[in-house]
Design a protein around this motif. Structure first.
Motif, PDB file in Angstrom:
ATOM      1  N   GLY A 193       0.792  -1.221   0.000  1.00 42.10           N
ATOM      2  CA  GLY A 193       0.000   0.000   0.000  1.00 42.10           C
ATOM      3  C   GLY A 193       0.823   1.269   0.000  1.00 42.10           C
ATOM      4  O   GLY A 193       0.284   2.363  -0.199  1.00 42.10           O
ATOM      5  N   GLU A 194       2.142   1.176   0.224  1.00 38.73           N
ATOM      6  CA  GLU A 194       2.992   2.359   0.195  1.00 38.73           C
ATOM      7  C   GLU A 194       3.514   2.608  -1.210  1.00 38.73           C
ATOM      8  O   GLU A 194       3.578   1.707  -2.036  1.00 38.73           O
ATOM      9  N   GLN A 195       3.888   3.862  -1.487  1.00 35.14           N
ATOM     10  CA  GLN A 195       4.515   4.193  -2.760  1.00 35.14           C
ATOM     11  C   GLN A 195       5.966   3.738  -2.704  1.00 35.14           C
ATOM     12  O   GLN A 195       6.730   4.173  -1.855  1.00 35.14           O
ATOM     13  N   LEU A 196       6.344   2.830  -3.608  1.00 35.06           N
ATOM     14  CA  LEU A 196       7.653   2.194  -3.554  1.00 35.06           C
ATOM     15  C   LEU A 196       8.456   2.448  -4.816  1.00 35.06           C
ATOM     16  O   LEU A 196       7.901   2.737  -5.883  1.00 35.06           O
ATOM     17  N   LEU A 197       9.762   2.314  -4.684  1.00 33.16           N
ATOM     18  CA  LEU A 197      10.656   2.223  -5.831  1.00 33.16           C
ATOM     19  C   LEU A 197      11.061   0.757  -5.943  1.00 33.16           C
ATOM     20  O   LEU A 197      11.669   0.198  -5.031  1.00 33.16           O
ATOM     21  N   ILE A 198      10.701   0.126  -7.071  1.00 32.56           N
ATOM     22  CA  ILE A 198      10.951  -1.305  -7.256  1.00 32.56           C
ATOM     23  C   ILE A 198      11.904  -1.489  -8.433  1.00 32.56           C
ATOM     24  O   ILE A 198      11.570  -1.170  -9.573  1.00 32.56           O
ATOM     25  N   GLY A 199      13.093  -2.014  -8.155  1.00 35.35           N
ATOM     26  CA  GLY A 199      14.072  -2.286  -9.192  1.00 35.35           C
ATOM     27  C   GLY A 199      13.999  -3.747  -9.602  1.00 35.35           C
ATOM     28  O   GLY A 199      14.130  -4.638  -8.759  1.00 35.35           O
ATOM     29  N   LEU A 200      13.792  -3.995 -10.891  1.00 32.88           N
ATOM     30  CA  LEU A 200      13.593  -5.366 -11.383  1.00 32.88           C
ATOM     31  C   LEU A 200      14.602  -5.696 -12.476  1.00 32.88           C
ATOM     32  O   LEU A 200      14.652  -5.035 -13.519  1.00 32.88           O
ATOM     33  N   ASP A 201      15.389  -6.730 -12.232  1.00 31.77           N
ATOM     34  CA  ASP A 201      16.242  -7.296 -13.263  1.00 31.77           C
ATOM     35  C   ASP A 201      15.346  -7.865 -14.370  1.00 31.77           C
ATOM     36  O   ASP A 201      14.149  -8.075 -14.164  1.00 31.77           O
ATOM     37  N   VAL A 202      15.930  -8.127 -15.546  1.00 31.05           N
ATOM     38  CA  VAL A 202      15.143  -8.652 -16.665  1.00 31.05           C
ATOM     39  C   VAL A 202      15.354 -10.151 -16.852  1.00 31.05           C
ATOM     40  O   VAL A 202      14.481 -10.960 -16.556  1.00 31.05           O
ATOM     41  N   ASP A 203      16.518 -10.535 -17.333  1.00 32.71           N
ATOM     42  CA  ASP A 203      16.759 -11.932 -17.696  1.00 32.71           C
ATOM     43  C   ASP A 203      16.862 -12.815 -16.459  1.00 32.71           C
ATOM     44  O   ASP A 203      17.710 -12.596 -15.593  1.00 32.71           O
ATOM     45  N   GLY A 204      15.969 -13.785 -16.366  1.00 33.99           N
ATOM     46  CA  GLY A 204      15.918 -14.648 -15.192  1.00 33.99           C
ATOM     47  C   GLY A 204      15.048 -14.097 -14.080  1.00 33.99           C
ATOM     48  O   GLY A 204      14.875 -14.753 -13.053  1.00 33.99           O
ATOM     49  N   THR A 205      14.464 -12.919 -14.323  1.00 32.77           N
ATOM     50  CA  THR A 205      13.613 -12.283 -13.310  1.00 32.77           C
ATOM     51  C   THR A 205      12.248 -11.929 -13.894  1.00 32.77           C
ATOM     52  O   THR A 205      11.213 -12.312 -13.362  1.00 32.77           O
ATOM     53  N   LEU A 206      12.250 -11.184 -14.995  1.00 36.01           N
ATOM     54  CA  LEU A 206      11.004 -10.865 -15.700  1.00 36.01           C
ATOM     55  C   LEU A 206      10.753 -11.823 -16.861  1.00 36.01           C
ATOM     56  O   LEU A 206       9.608 -12.109 -17.198  1.00 36.01           O
ATOM     57  N   VAL A 207      11.828 -12.268 -17.488  1.00 34.87           N
ATOM     58  CA  VAL A 207      11.710 -13.229 -18.591  1.00 34.87           C
ATOM     59  C   VAL A 207      12.608 -14.411 -18.286  1.00 34.87           C
ATOM     60  O   VAL A 207      13.607 -14.281 -17.579  1.00 34.87           O
ATOM     61  N   ASP A 208      12.238 -15.577 -18.822  1.00 39.97           N
ATOM     62  CA  ASP A 208      13.078 -16.747 -18.600  1.00 39.97           C
ATOM     63  C   ASP A 208      14.288 -16.676 -19.529  1.00 39.97           C
ATOM     64  O   ASP A 208      14.459 -15.718 -20.295  1.00 39.97           O
ATOM     65  N   HIS A 209      15.121 -17.670 -19.472  1.00 45.61           N
ATOM     66  CA  HIS A 209      16.372 -17.595 -20.226  1.00 45.61           C
ATOM     67  C   HIS A 209      16.185 -17.876 -21.708  1.00 45.61           C
ATOM     68  O   HIS A 209      17.151 -17.851 -22.467  1.00 45.61           O
ATOM     69  N   ASP A 210      14.927 -18.082 -22.127  1.00 38.79           N
ATOM     70  CA  ASP A 210      14.590 -18.099 -23.546  1.00 38.79           C
ATOM     71  C   ASP A 210      14.007 -16.764 -23.975  1.00 38.79           C
ATOM     72  O   ASP A 210      13.602 -16.598 -25.132  1.00 38.79           O
TER      73      ASP A 210
END
Length: 284
Positions: free
Chosen positions: A22-39
């Motif tokens: 519920g709080e306003q956050l800063l969220i840092g997200l890696d891409v490969d292996g985090t948002l997308v798989d290794h394909d």
């Protein structure tokens, strides 16, 4: 196929992240292996969770990918406003639908890689080299092309690369394991740069003090977000500084133990939509 997540993981994430809900956050997200798989595949659940999080929080895509390979991921996620950190922190973007190409570069951190490359040439003569420029173009030795560049590299000899000003340098030795390559780098005495070894014998070099964490901290200060309201998710050794920097650092389930050791909590693997679980735990 996405596998069902273990209930204990959800409980553990809620324990570490529940107070931030519920709080306003800063969220840092890696891409490969985090948002997308290794394909390179992003699941529908991940895409939906990412868009929902971006509507509620400041979501920053933070990746080792170059500008050209980062923007398509941000666009695919439906994030039209916000920020992205590319090239392991050396390039920062602001997403803006009114800007040319939907984004503008708001910061670059370059360095002279000549000394490090001369050193590496002595200990890894069979390596492939690529230099990323501040404008997103790449110059690489013969035959070295990679999808993470986002563009086709301009073939150049190593002597030419030695003289360029870079935001990132990539060194790849196909015939070595990551452990063997790590030993070569340690023995080489390379200094004056930041570097991290990837899943393969792949080295990323950046200017001294530059990492995903340094870029995220710059954005945090710019946005006036309290350090305690920061979350980061990643799976690689180039995420270590970012996970340590965050108020809550989350390692992916498939991350090496050395990455998990610096995180506050571990989620499921990318194949079990571990990042989706994190974002769901933060939903207000």
């Amino acid at each position: 196929m996405t596998l069902p997540a273990a209930a204990p993981t959800r409980d553990l994430l809620r324990e570490h992240l529940g107070e931030l809900s519920g709080e306003q956050l800063l969220i840092g997200l890696d891409v490969d292996g985090t948002l997308v798989d290794h394909d390179g595949t992003m699941s529908p659940a991940m895409r939906e969770a990412l868009r929902a999080a971006a509507a509620e929080h400041t979501v920053v895509i933070a990746t080792g990918r170059s500008l050209g390979a980062t923007v398509p991921i941000v666009e695919a996620a439906g994030i039209t406003r916000g920020f992205a950190v590319c090239s392991n922190g050396a390039v920062m973007l602001e997403m803006d639908p009114e800007a040319d190409g939907g984004h503008r570069v708001i910061g670059t951190r370059s360095f002279q890689p000549g000394h490090a490359l001369r050193t590496l040439r002595e200990v890894a003569p069979d390596a492939h080299y690529a230099v990323e420029m501040a404008d997103g173009t790449f110059h690489a030795t013969a035959g070295f092309q990679d999808a993470s560049f986002g563009v086709e590299a301009i073939e150049s000899d190593l002597d030419t690369l030695l003289e360029l000003e870079a935001v990132r340098v990539v060194v790849h030795v196909p015939d070595l394991s990551p452990q063997e390559f790590s030993e070569v780098i340690a023995e080489s005495g390379v200094h004056g740069v930041e570097y991290s070894i990837g899943w393969t014998a792949w080295l990323d070099m950046a200017a001294p003090g530059i990492s995903k964490a340094s870029a995220l901290e710059e954005l945090r200060e710019r946005l006036g977000i309290d350090p305690s309201r920061t979350v980061a998710v990643g799976d690689g050794f180039n995420d270590v500084e970012m996970l340590a920097w965050a108020g809550v650092g989350v390692a992916m389930g498939q991350a090496p133990q050395g990455v998990k050791d610096v995180a506050d909590v571990v989620t499921e693997s990318v194949y079990q939509d571990g990042t989706v679980l994190v974002l769901e735990s933060l939903r207000g």
